[in-house]
Design a protein around this motif. Structure first.
Motif, PDB file in Angstrom:
ATOM      1  N   GLN A 123      66.813 127.248  60.369  1.00 45.53           N
ATOM      2  CA  GLN A 123      66.506 128.615  60.784  1.00 45.53           C
ATOM      3  C   GLN A 123      67.057 129.602  59.769  1.00 45.53           C
ATOM      4  O   GLN A 123      68.063 129.344  59.110  1.00 45.53           O
ATOM      5  CB  GLN A 123      67.120 128.895  62.176  1.00 45.53           C
ATOM      6  N   GLU A 157      67.303 132.159  56.449  1.00 42.90           N
ATOM      7  CA  GLU A 157      67.135 131.953  55.022  1.00 42.90           C
ATOM      8  C   GLU A 157      68.078 130.863  54.537  1.00 42.90           C
ATOM      9  O   GLU A 157      69.240 130.828  54.930  1.00 42.90           O
ATOM     10  CB  GLU A 157      67.419 133.253  54.253  1.00 42.90           C
ATOM     11  N   PRO A 158      67.582 129.947  53.684  1.00 46.71           N
ATOM     12  CA  PRO A 158      68.456 128.889  53.166  1.00 46.71           C
ATOM     13  C   PRO A 158      69.598 129.482  52.340  1.00 46.71           C
ATOM     14  O   PRO A 158      69.398 130.382  51.532  1.00 46.71           O
ATOM     15  CB  PRO A 158      67.521 128.045  52.304  1.00 46.71           C
ATOM     16  N   LEU A 164      55.269 122.207  54.217  1.00 43.57           N
ATOM     17  CA  LEU A 164      56.559 122.898  54.260  1.00 43.57           C
ATOM     18  C   LEU A 164      57.488 122.482  53.124  1.00 43.57           C
ATOM     19  O   LEU A 164      58.687 122.768  53.168  1.00 43.57           O
ATOM     20  CB  LEU A 164      57.248 122.605  55.603  1.00 43.57           C
ATOM     21  N   ARG A 165      56.934 121.821  52.108  1.00 41.85           N
ATOM     22  CA  ARG A 165      57.789 121.258  51.066  1.00 41.85           C
ATOM     23  C   ARG A 165      58.617 122.323  50.350  1.00 41.85           C
ATOM     24  O   ARG A 165      59.828 122.142  50.140  1.00 41.85           O
ATOM     25  CB  ARG A 165      56.935 120.500  50.045  1.00 41.85           C
ATOM     26  N   ASN A 166      57.981 123.427  49.950  1.00 37.93           N
ATOM     27  CA  ASN A 166      58.719 124.476  49.228  1.00 37.93           C
ATOM     28  C   ASN A 166      59.881 125.009  50.046  1.00 37.93           C
ATOM     29  O   ASN A 166      60.959 125.309  49.514  1.00 37.93           O
ATOM     30  CB  ASN A 166      57.771 125.606  48.841  1.00 37.93           C
ATOM     31  N   GLN A 167      59.689 125.122  51.360  1.00 34.38           N
ATOM     32  CA  GLN A 167      60.760 125.614  52.231  1.00 34.38           C
ATOM     33  C   GLN A 167      61.859 124.563  52.375  1.00 34.38           C
ATOM     34  O   GLN A 167      63.051 124.871  52.318  1.00 34.38           O
ATOM     35  CB  GLN A 167      60.190 125.974  53.599  1.00 34.38           C
ATOM     36  N   LEU A 168      61.458 123.280  52.519  1.00 35.74           N
ATOM     37  CA  LEU A 168      62.447 122.226  52.708  1.00 35.74           C
ATOM     38  C   LEU A 168      63.299 122.016  51.464  1.00 35.74           C
ATOM     39  O   LEU A 168      64.480 121.638  51.573  1.00 35.74           O
ATOM     40  CB  LEU A 168      61.738 120.920  53.085  1.00 35.74           C
ATOM     41  N   GLU A 169      62.722 122.252  50.298  1.00 39.63           N
ATOM     42  CA  GLU A 169      63.485 122.057  49.060  1.00 39.63           C
ATOM     43  C   GLU A 169      64.628 123.050  48.917  1.00 39.63           C
ATOM     44  O   GLU A 169      65.549 122.823  48.128  1.00 39.63           O
ATOM     45  CB  GLU A 169      62.554 122.167  47.854  1.00 39.63           C
ATOM     46  N   GLN A 170      64.603 124.138  49.665  1.00 42.17           N
ATOM     47  CA  GLN A 170      65.644 125.155  49.558  1.00 42.17           C
ATOM     48  C   GLN A 170      66.886 124.818  50.390  1.00 42.17           C
ATOM     49  O   GLN A 170      67.945 125.401  50.178  1.00 42.17           O
ATOM     50  CB  GLN A 170      65.089 126.527  50.000  1.00 42.17           C
ATOM     51  N   TRP A 171      66.739 123.878  51.339  1.00 40.56           N
ATOM     52  CA  TRP A 171      67.850 123.568  52.226  1.00 40.56           C
ATOM     53  C   TRP A 171      68.757 122.505  51.619  1.00 40.56           C
ATOM     54  O   TRP A 171      68.296 121.573  50.964  1.00 40.56           O
ATOM     55  CB  TRP A 171      67.347 123.084  53.586  1.00 40.56           C
TER      56      TRP A 171
END
Length: 521
Positions: free
Chosen positions: A162, A164-165, A194-201
Motif C-alpha cells: 500500500q 508509495e514504495p 503490475l511488474r513495474n509497481q512490484l519492482e519498486q518494493w
C-alpha cells in the motif's frame, strides 16, 4: 471700397470619439490572474521534471505578457505580443538552444545529466543470495501481498503493498500462518501488468536480507551495486572498485581510466567548432560539402533564372499564339508538390529501369550511373532542381518584362541592335535590380534545400575515409542531419556547431538581402 462684413466663424464641433467596448476591470484582472496561475503551474511542473531551460523560457514569456498587460504605456504592444511570443518560443529559443548544445559534448553516449547518471548507477543491484519463488495474492479487501516460498524455512508473507514504495523502509515479512486473510493467488498476466509497481518494493526476509523482484516468478536477495562516498566517487560493493566522475569527458571512469556508460553532458568549450576546422577527417568533407553547397545554390539560381527569363521572353513575343495555354502549362510544375516531382525523377533516373537510361541505351548504348558517380549525381540534382525552380523565376520575369517600356526596344531596333544587345543592355540591367533580393532569397532557400537531397540521393555517393557520414551530394543541412540522427554516435553537439555556422552564413545573406532591398530596420 467698402469693407465686406465676413460672417463670424462658427464654433468647431469636436469629432465624435469612437467607443471601444472593454471588459469590466474585475473581469480583465480575473482573466489575467487565471492565465498567470496556469502559466505558473506549468512553469513549476517543468521545473519539477528537471526541465530548467524550458521553465525559464515559460517564465520569460509569462513575465513579458504580464508587463504588457499591466503597463499602460505598452498598451499598443498587446496586439503584437503573440507574434513576439511566437518568435521567442519557435525562433530565438531553438536558435540559442542549438548554439548552446554546440558548446557541450551532447551525443548518443552523453545524453543524460550528471544527476541522472549518478541515480542510474546507484539504482543498479547485484545478486547477493538465493532466489525464491513467489506468488501475488489479493484478498476481498483488495490488499495485495507477496507470498515467498523459502523451502525448508517455510512460506513467508509480506505486509500489504500500500502507498508509495520506500526503498529505505522495507516491508517486513511474517509466516503465512500469521496472516488471517491472504486471498487468492493472481494469475501470471496480473503479475506482468503490475511488474513495474512490484519492482519498486523491497522486502526484508526473516534472515535480515533484502528481497527484490527478480524476474516474473522469483524474488532474490539483491544489494545495491554502488555506494556513494563522501568525495563523490562510487564504490562497487561487489568488487571494491571505485568509479570517479571525469568532467572533462562526461563519464565515470575506473582505476584504469576505462569509461563506464552511460555518460553525461558537460561543457566542451570551442572543441566542436575547432574540430570542424582542425580534424582532417571532418574538415575535408566539411569543406567539400560547403563548396558544393555554395555551387549548388548559385548554379540553381543561374539556371532557373536563365530558363525562366528565356521562357518569359518567348511568351512576350507577339507572333506566339495561345499564350494563355503556354503560360498554364509552363507554370504547372509549380503547382505539383515538390516531393512528388522528386520521386518521379528518382524513378526516371533509375540506372536499371529508368526511362532516361532506357532511352540513352537504345540511342547511344550507354547507361549512366546517376546515383553512384559523384559528377553525374550532382548534375542530376541540378537538372531536377532547375525543373522545380524555373516556374517561380518565370512568374517574376513575366511581370517585370511587362514593366519595361516598349519604346526602348523600338529605339534600339532603329539603331540596328541585335536581340543579344537588347538582352544585355536593356533587359538584364532593368531586371537585375528588382530581382536581386529575390535571387538572394532563392540562393538562401537552396542553400538549405534538405527535401531535394534527402528524397533524391540521400547524400550519396558517400565520401570514403571520414569519421562522420558524408556524401558527395550532401548539402550542409543534410550533412548536419546525418551527423545528428544517422551516425552511430549521434553527435548532436557537432551537428549543432555546424548548424550554428550555417545560421551565420544564411543570416549574412539575409542581412545582404535587406540592404539590397533598402529596408529600414
Amino acid at each position: 471700397m467698402s469693407a465686406v462684413n465676413m460672417p463670424a466663424e462658427l464654433p468647431r464641433r469636436a469629432a465624435p470619439k469612437l467607443s471601444v467596448p472593454r471588459l469590466p476591470a474585475a473581469v480583465r484582472w480575473g482573466l489575467w490572474g487565471i492565465c498567470n496561475a496556469f502559466a505558473l503551474y506549468l512553469i513549476v511542473a517543468l521545473y519539477a521534471q528537471g526541465q530548467t531551460v524550458f521553465a525559464l523560457l515559460g517564465l520569460v514569456v509569462a513575465g513579458i505578457a504580464s508587463f504588457v498587460f499591466i503597463n499602460r504605456r505598452a498598451y499598443a504592444h498587446r496586439y503584437i505580443f503573440p507574434a513576439v511570443a511566437g518568435m521567442l518560443v519557435f525562433v530565438i529559443f531553438p536558435l540559442l538552444y542549438t548554439v548552446g548544445i554546440g558548446f557541450t559534448n551532447y551525443s548518443g553516449t552523453n545524453l543524460l545529466s550528471f544527476q541522472q547518471v549518478q541515480r542510474y548507477h546507484l539504482g543498479q543491484t547485484y545478486l547477493a543470495g538465493e532466489r525464491f519463488g513467489f506468488s501475488l495474492h489479493q484478498n476481498d479487501d483488495g490488499e495485495l501481498r507477496l507470498s515467498v516460498d523459502k523451502g525448508e524455512q517455510g512460506v513467508w508473507v509480506s505486509a500489504p503493498l500500500q502507498g508509495e514504495p520506500e526503498q529505505s523502509e522495507p516491508l517486513e515479512m511474517s509466516p503465512v500462518g500469521a496472516v488471517d486473510d491472504l486471498g487468492k493467488a493472481l494469475p501470471l498476466r496480473d503479475v506482468i501488468r503490475l511488474r513495474n509497481q512490484l519492482e519498486q518494493w523491497v522486502l526484508r526476509g526473516n534472515d535480515g536480507h533484502l528481497l527484490r523482484l527478480y524476474g516474473l516468478r522469483e524474488v532474490a536477495a539483491v544489494e545495491p551495486l554502488y555506494q556513494l562516498q563522501d568525495d563523490g566517487a562510487l564504490l562497487n560493493n561487489q568488487t571494491g572498485e571505485r568509479l570517479v566522475a571525469n568532467n572533462d569527458i562526461g563519464f565515470y571512469v575506473d582505476a584504469e581510466g576505462q569509461r563506464v556508460t552511460p555518460g553525461y553532458s558537460v561543457y566542451a568549450g570551442w572543441s566542436n567548432f575547432a574540430k570542424v576546422l582542425t580534424d582532417p577527417k571532418i574538415r575535408g568533407p566539411f569543406l567539400q560539402i560547403f563548396v558544393w553547397t555554395v555551387c549548388f545554390a548559385a548554379l540553381t539560381v543561374v539556371f532557373t533564372m536563365a530558363v525562366g527569363l528565356v521562357l518569359a521572353s518567348l511568351l512576350q513575343w507577339e507572333m506566339v499564339r495561345g499564350k494563355a495555354f503556354y503560360r498554364l502549362m509552363l507554370i504547372l510544375p509549380y503547382a505539383v508538390p515538390a516531393f512528388i516531382s522528386i520521386l518521379v525523377f528518382k524513378g526516371l533516373f533509375n540506372q536499371s529501369f529508368g526511362e532516361i537510361n532506357l532511352m540513352l541505351d537504345s540511342l547511344f548504348g550507354m547507361r549512366p550511373a546517376w546515383f553512384s558517380d559523384p559528377t553525374l549525381a550532382r548534375s542530376m540534382i541540378l537538372i531536377v532542381n532547375t525543373w522545380l525552380g524555373y516556374p517561380y523565376m518565370l512568374l517574376l520575369c513575366m511581370g517585370l518584362l511587362q514593366a519595361i517600356p516598349r519604346d526602348l526596344y523600338e529605339a534600339s531596333a532603329m539603331d540596328g541592335a541585335s536581340p543579344l544587345d537588347n538582352l544585355l543592355k536593356i533587359t538584364l540591367p532593368l531586371l537585375i535590380k528588382p530581382l536581386a533580393p529575390l535571387l538572394i532569397a532563392s540562393f538562401a532557400f537552396n542553400f538549405n534545400n534538405f527535401v531535394l537531397i534527402t528524397l533524391l540521393t540521400r547524400g550519396g555517393p558517400d565520401i570514403l575515409g571520414t569519421t562522420t557520414p558524408a556524401g558527395t551530394t550532401d548539402l550542409l543541412v543534410s550533412y548536419t542531419y546525418r551527423i545528428a540522427f544517422q551516425d552511430s554516435g549521434q553527435n548532436f553537439a557537432l551537428a549543432a556547431a555546424i548548424a550554428t555556422l550555417i545560421f551565420i552564413v544564411v543570416g549574412a545573406m539575409a542581412w545582404l538581402n535587406l540592404k539590397l532591398s533598402k529596408v529600414k530596420v
